[in-house]
Design a protein around this motif. Structure first.
Motif, PDB file in Angstrom:
ATOM      1  N   PHE A   1       0.829  -1.347  -0.086  1.00 44.87           N
ATOM      2  CA  PHE A   1       0.062  -0.034  -0.219  1.00 44.87           C
ATOM      3  C   PHE A   1       0.863   1.273   0.036  1.00 44.87           C
ATOM      4  O   PHE A   1       0.781   2.324  -0.918  1.00 44.87           O
ATOM      5  CB  PHE A   1      -0.835   0.087   1.175  1.00 44.87           C
ATOM      6  CG  PHE A   1      -1.695   1.254   1.356  1.00 44.87           C
ATOM      7  CD1 PHE A   1      -2.689   1.346   0.363  1.00 44.87           C
ATOM      8  CD2 PHE A   1      -1.648   2.110   2.340  1.00 44.87           C
ATOM      9  CE1 PHE A   1      -3.746   2.545   0.366  1.00 44.87           C
ATOM     10  CE2 PHE A   1      -2.410   3.199   2.241  1.00 44.87           C
ATOM     11  CZ  PHE A   1      -3.499   3.428   1.245  1.00 44.87           C
ATOM     12  N   ILE A   2       1.972   1.256   0.882  1.00 49.97           N
ATOM     13  CA  ILE A   2       2.788   2.555   0.987  1.00 49.97           C
ATOM     14  C   ILE A   2       3.407   2.560  -0.435  1.00 49.97           C
ATOM     15  O   ILE A   2       3.539   3.905  -1.103  1.00 49.97           O
ATOM     16  CB  ILE A   2       3.944   2.227   1.881  1.00 49.97           C
ATOM     17  CG1 ILE A   2       3.247   2.340   3.402  1.00 49.97           C
ATOM     18  CG2 ILE A   2       4.888   3.484   1.808  1.00 49.97           C
ATOM     19  CD1 ILE A   2       4.195   1.905   4.501  1.00 49.97           C
TER      20      ILE A   2
ATOM     21  N   GLU B   1       1.793   6.618  -6.924  1.00 49.21           N
ATOM     22  CA  GLU B   1       0.786   7.713  -7.696  1.00 49.21           C
ATOM     23  C   GLU B   1       1.190   8.909  -7.279  1.00 49.21           C
ATOM     24  O   GLU B   1       0.326   9.878  -7.474  1.00 49.21           O
ATOM     25  CB  GLU B   1      -0.549   7.173  -6.963  1.00 49.21           C
ATOM     26  CG  GLU B   1      -1.092   5.873  -7.620  1.00 49.21           C
ATOM     27  CD  GLU B   1      -2.499   5.355  -6.992  1.00 49.21           C
ATOM     28  OE1 GLU B   1      -3.240   6.377  -6.049  1.00 49.21           O
ATOM     29  OE2 GLU B   1      -2.904   4.186  -7.263  1.00 49.21           O
ATOM     30  N   ARG B   2       2.202   9.248  -6.457  1.00 50.64           N
ATOM     31  CA  ARG B   2       2.465  10.538  -5.854  1.00 50.64           C
ATOM     32  C   ARG B   2       1.547  11.237  -5.046  1.00 50.64           C
ATOM     33  O   ARG B   2       1.379  12.147  -5.185  1.00 50.64           O
ATOM     34  CB  ARG B   2       3.133  11.390  -6.961  1.00 50.64           C
ATOM     35  CG  ARG B   2       3.973  10.581  -7.964  1.00 50.64           C
ATOM     36  CD  ARG B   2       5.348  10.875  -7.223  1.00 50.64           C
ATOM     37  NE  ARG B   2       6.688  10.517  -8.038  1.00 50.64           N
ATOM     38  CZ  ARG B   2       7.303   9.290  -7.840  1.00 50.64           C
ATOM     39  NH1 ARG B   2       7.246   8.532  -6.900  1.00 50.64           N
ATOM     40  NH2 ARG B   2       8.108   9.137  -8.822  1.00 50.64           N
TER      41      ARG B   2
ATOM     42  N   LEU C   1       2.747   8.390   4.770  1.00 53.60           N
ATOM     43  CA  LEU C   1       1.395   7.882   5.176  1.00 53.60           C
ATOM     44  C   LEU C   1       1.105   7.671   6.430  1.00 53.60           C
ATOM     45  O   LEU C   1       2.247   7.067   7.258  1.00 53.60           O
ATOM     46  CB  LEU C   1       1.057   6.402   4.348  1.00 53.60           C
ATOM     47  CG  LEU C   1       0.871   6.745   2.722  1.00 53.60           C
ATOM     48  CD1 LEU C   1       0.740   5.298   2.386  1.00 53.60           C
ATOM     49  CD2 LEU C   1      -0.400   7.411   2.485  1.00 53.60           C
ATOM     50  N   SER C   2       0.230   8.395   6.948  1.00 53.59           N
ATOM     51  CA  SER C   2      -0.214   8.133   8.439  1.00 53.59           C
ATOM     52  C   SER C   2      -0.661   6.611   8.641  1.00 53.59           C
ATOM     53  O   SER C   2      -1.243   6.127   7.886  1.00 53.59           O
ATOM     54  CB  SER C   2      -1.303   9.000   8.900  1.00 53.59           C
ATOM     55  OG  SER C   2      -2.464   8.718   8.430  1.00 53.59           O
ATOM     56  N   THR C   3      -0.209   6.216   9.980  1.00 50.58           N
ATOM     57  CA  THR C   3      -0.958   4.849  10.436  1.00 50.58           C
ATOM     58  C   THR C   3      -2.309   5.015  10.367  1.00 50.58           C
ATOM     59  O   THR C   3      -2.849   3.718   9.969  1.00 50.58           O
ATOM     60  CB  THR C   3      -0.349   4.909  11.869  1.00 50.58           C
ATOM     61  OG1 THR C   3       1.053   4.789  11.993  1.00 50.58           O
ATOM     62  CG2 THR C   3      -0.778   3.312  12.408  1.00 50.58           C
ATOM     63  N   LYS C   4      -2.837   5.891  10.634  1.00 49.28           N
ATOM     64  CA  LYS C   4      -4.609   5.979  10.439  1.00 49.28           C
ATOM     65  C   LYS C   4      -5.025   5.873   9.112  1.00 49.28           C
ATOM     66  O   LYS C   4      -5.855   4.913   9.042  1.00 49.28           O
ATOM     67  CB  LYS C   4      -4.956   7.169  11.039  1.00 49.28           C
ATOM     68  CG  LYS C   4      -6.447   7.376  11.045  1.00 49.28           C
ATOM     69  CD  LYS C   4      -6.925   8.768  11.776  1.00 49.28           C
ATOM     70  CE  LYS C   4      -8.522   8.506  11.915  1.00 49.28           C
ATOM     71  NZ  LYS C   4      -9.320   9.537  10.967  1.00 49.28           N
ATOM     72  N   VAL C   5      -4.370   6.141   8.084  1.00 46.91           N
ATOM     73  CA  VAL C   5      -5.067   6.195   6.797  1.00 46.91           C
ATOM     74  C   VAL C   5      -4.521   4.584   6.362  1.00 46.91           C
ATOM     75  O   VAL C   5      -5.422   4.077   5.919  1.00 46.91           O
ATOM     76  CB  VAL C   5      -4.089   7.074   5.900  1.00 46.91           C
ATOM     77  CG1 VAL C   5      -4.374   6.822   4.449  1.00 46.91           C
ATOM     78  CG2 VAL C   5      -4.457   8.608   5.846  1.00 46.91           C
ATOM     79  N   ILE C   6      -3.290   4.219   6.629  1.00 41.56           N
ATOM     80  CA  ILE C   6      -3.119   2.817   6.268  1.00 41.56           C
ATOM     81  C   ILE C   6      -4.156   1.798   7.137  1.00 41.56           C
ATOM     82  O   ILE C   6      -4.569   0.776   6.231  1.00 41.56           O
ATOM     83  CB  ILE C   6      -1.597   2.568   6.892  1.00 41.56           C
ATOM     84  CG1 ILE C   6      -0.738   3.201   6.023  1.00 41.56           C
ATOM     85  CG2 ILE C   6      -1.282   0.966   6.689  1.00 41.56           C
ATOM     86  CD1 ILE C   6       0.940   3.203   6.492  1.00 41.56           C
TER      87      ILE C   6
ATOM     88  N   MET D   1       7.196   5.719   5.460  1.00 44.55           N
ATOM     89  CA  MET D   1       7.320   5.524   3.855  1.00 44.55           C
ATOM     90  C   MET D   1       8.495   4.217   3.848  1.00 44.55           C
ATOM     91  O   MET D   1       8.843   3.846   4.844  1.00 44.55           O
ATOM     92  CB  MET D   1       8.139   6.842   3.288  1.00 44.55           C
ATOM     93  CG  MET D   1       9.430   7.062   3.831  1.00 44.55           C
ATOM     94  SD  MET D   1      10.056   8.718   2.876  1.00 44.55           S
ATOM     95  CE  MET D   1      10.546   8.130   1.299  1.00 44.55           C
ATOM     96  N   LEU D   2       8.528   3.726   2.615  1.00 44.73           N
ATOM     97  CA  LEU D   2       9.445   2.661   2.513  1.00 44.73           C
ATOM     98  C   LEU D   2      10.773   3.233   2.693  1.00 44.73           C
ATOM     99  O   LEU D   2      11.241   4.260   2.154  1.00 44.73           O
ATOM    100  CB  LEU D   2       9.415   2.120   1.125  1.00 44.73           C
ATOM    101  CG  LEU D   2       8.095   1.418   0.637  1.00 44.73           C
ATOM    102  CD1 LEU D   2       8.054   1.109  -0.840  1.00 44.73           C
ATOM    103  CD2 LEU D   2       7.742   0.395   1.758  1.00 44.73           C
ATOM    104  N   ALA D   3      11.823   2.285   3.210  1.00 45.19           N
ATOM    105  CA  ALA D   3      13.327   2.683   3.520  1.00 45.19           C
ATOM    106  C   ALA D   3      14.047   2.277   2.129  1.00 45.19           C
ATOM    107  O   ALA D   3      15.167   2.637   2.280  1.00 45.19           O
ATOM    108  CB  ALA D   3      13.534   1.972   4.586  1.00 45.19           C
TER     109      ALA D   3
END
Length: 138
Positions: free
Chosen positions: A16-17, A23-24, A29-34, A69-71
Protein backbone atom coordinates in the motif's frame (compact mmCIF):
# COMPACT_ATOMS: atom_id res chain seq x y z
CA UNK A 1 1.14 -23.06 12.05
CA UNK A 2 2.03 -20.88 14.95
CA UNK A 3 2.11 -17.61 13.05
CA UNK A 4 -0.24 -14.67 13.27
CA UNK A 5 -1.65 -12.69 10.38
CA UNK A 6 1.20 -10.17 10.83
CA UNK A 7 3.10 -11.47 7.79
CA UNK A 8 0.23 -10.83 5.38
CA UNK A 9 -0.53 -7.53 7.13
CA UNK A 10 3.10 -6.44 6.80
CA UNK A 11 3.13 -7.33 3.11
CA UNK A 12 -0.15 -5.45 2.58
CA UNK A 13 1.16 -2.38 4.39
CA UNK A 14 4.35 -2.30 2.32
CA UNK A 15 2.44 -2.77 -0.94
CA UNK A 16 0.00 0.00 0.00
CA UNK A 17 2.80 2.44 0.89
CA UNK A 18 4.48 1.60 -2.42
CA UNK A 19 1.27 2.10 -4.40
CA UNK A 20 0.59 5.48 -2.81
CA UNK A 21 4.16 6.62 -3.42
CA UNK A 22 3.94 5.47 -7.06
CA UNK A 23 0.79 7.53 -7.55
CA UNK A 24 2.58 10.46 -5.89
CA UNK A 25 -0.41 10.89 -3.63
CA UNK A 26 1.70 10.87 -0.51
CA UNK A 27 5.35 10.79 0.41
CA UNK A 28 4.53 9.76 3.98
CA UNK A 29 1.37 7.92 5.03
CA UNK A 30 -0.15 8.09 8.47
CA UNK A 31 -0.81 4.95 10.45
CA UNK A 32 -4.47 5.97 10.57
CA UNK A 33 -4.77 6.17 6.77
CA UNK A 34 -3.01 2.82 6.36
CA UNK A 35 -5.25 1.27 9.00
CA UNK A 36 -8.45 2.60 7.44
CA UNK A 37 -7.58 1.66 3.87
CA UNK A 38 -6.39 -1.86 4.72
CA UNK A 39 -9.06 -2.52 7.37
CA UNK A 40 -6.48 -3.40 10.03
CA UNK A 41 -7.12 -2.07 13.55
CA UNK A 42 -4.95 0.97 14.39
CA UNK A 43 -3.13 -0.74 17.31
CA UNK A 44 -2.28 -3.73 15.08
CA UNK A 45 -1.16 -1.45 12.25
CA UNK A 46 1.03 0.51 14.66
CA UNK A 47 2.62 -2.69 16.01
CA UNK A 48 3.35 -4.09 12.53
CA UNK A 49 4.78 -0.73 11.43
CA UNK A 50 7.01 -0.59 14.53
CA UNK A 51 8.37 -3.99 13.54
CA UNK A 52 8.86 -2.88 9.92
CA UNK A 53 10.67 0.25 11.16
CA UNK A 54 12.90 -1.81 13.47
CA UNK A 55 13.83 -4.03 10.52
CA UNK A 56 14.57 -0.91 8.45
CA UNK A 57 11.95 -1.75 5.84
CA UNK A 58 10.09 1.51 6.53
CA UNK A 59 11.01 4.92 7.86
CA UNK A 60 8.87 6.85 10.32
CA UNK A 61 8.82 10.65 10.40
CA UNK A 62 7.26 12.50 13.31
CA UNK A 63 5.24 15.67 13.03
CA UNK A 64 2.35 17.19 11.11
CA UNK A 65 3.68 16.07 7.72
CA UNK A 66 5.08 12.87 9.10
CA UNK A 67 4.10 9.28 8.65
CA UNK A 68 5.56 6.12 7.16
CA UNK A 69 7.42 5.55 3.91
CA UNK A 70 9.47 2.71 2.43
CA UNK A 71 13.12 2.64 3.49
CA UNK A 72 14.17 0.94 0.27
CA UNK A 73 12.60 0.01 -3.06
CA UNK A 74 9.93 -2.68 -3.00
CA UNK A 75 12.01 -4.66 -5.51
CA UNK A 76 14.65 -5.15 -2.80
CA UNK A 77 12.25 -6.51 -0.17
CA UNK A 78 11.55 -10.23 0.05
CA UNK A 79 8.80 -12.09 1.85
CA UNK A 80 11.55 -13.36 4.16
CA UNK A 81 12.54 -9.77 5.07
CA UNK A 82 8.95 -9.07 6.08
CA UNK A 83 8.71 -12.39 7.91
CA UNK A 84 11.82 -11.62 9.97
CA UNK A 85 10.45 -8.17 10.75
CA UNK A 86 7.00 -9.20 11.94
CA UNK A 87 7.77 -12.61 13.46
CA UNK A 88 11.17 -11.99 15.06
CA UNK A 89 12.72 -15.03 16.67
CA UNK A 90 9.69 -17.25 16.31
CA UNK A 91 10.04 -20.85 15.24
CA UNK A 92 7.50 -22.16 12.75
CA UNK A 93 6.78 -25.27 14.77
CA UNK A 94 6.42 -25.56 18.52
CA UNK A 95 7.66 -29.05 19.17
CA UNK A 96 6.47 -31.12 22.12
CA UNK A 97 9.19 -33.50 23.27
CA UNK A 98 8.55 -33.47 27.01
CA UNK A 99 7.07 -36.94 27.34
CA UNK A 100 7.19 -39.37 30.23
CA UNK A 101 8.20 -42.25 27.96
CA UNK A 102 11.87 -43.12 27.96
CA UNK A 103 14.22 -45.20 25.93
CA UNK A 104 16.32 -45.20 22.80
CA UNK A 105 13.35 -45.67 20.45
CA UNK A 106 11.48 -42.75 22.04
CA UNK A 107 14.61 -40.56 21.74
CA UNK A 108 15.03 -41.56 18.08
CA UNK A 109 11.40 -40.71 17.26
CA UNK A 110 11.68 -37.34 19.03
CA UNK A 111 14.85 -36.56 17.07
CA UNK A 112 13.19 -37.52 13.79
CA UNK A 113 10.29 -35.19 14.56
CA UNK A 114 12.71 -32.32 15.27
CA UNK A 115 14.76 -33.09 12.14
CA UNK A 116 11.76 -33.24 9.79
CA UNK A 117 10.09 -30.11 11.13
CA UNK A 118 13.40 -28.21 11.05
CA UNK A 119 13.89 -29.22 7.42
CA UNK A 120 10.36 -28.02 6.61
CA UNK A 121 11.05 -24.68 8.27
CA UNK A 122 14.28 -24.23 6.30
CA UNK A 123 12.44 -25.02 3.05
CA UNK A 124 9.81 -22.40 3.92
CA UNK A 125 12.49 -19.82 4.65
CA UNK A 126 14.22 -20.51 1.33
CA UNK A 127 10.91 -20.13 -0.49
CA UNK A 128 10.25 -16.79 1.23
CA UNK A 129 13.73 -15.56 0.32
CA UNK A 130 13.06 -16.19 -3.39
CA UNK A 131 9.86 -14.12 -3.54
CA UNK A 132 10.19 -10.35 -3.82
CA UNK A 133 7.21 -8.14 -3.07
CA UNK A 134 7.33 -6.79 -6.62
CA UNK A 135 6.62 -10.36 -7.83
CA UNK A 136 3.08 -9.78 -6.57
CA UNK A 137 2.67 -6.83 -8.91
CA UNK A 138 3.68 -8.61 -12.13
Amino acid sequence: MAYSTALSQGISILLFIHAMAEERCYSYLSTKVISEQLNIPVPTTAKVIRNLNSAQLTIAKEGAKGGIMLARPLSEITFFDVFLAVEPGKALFKIHTDVNLQGQQVDEVKQKIVDHLSAAELAMQESLKEMKLTDLLE
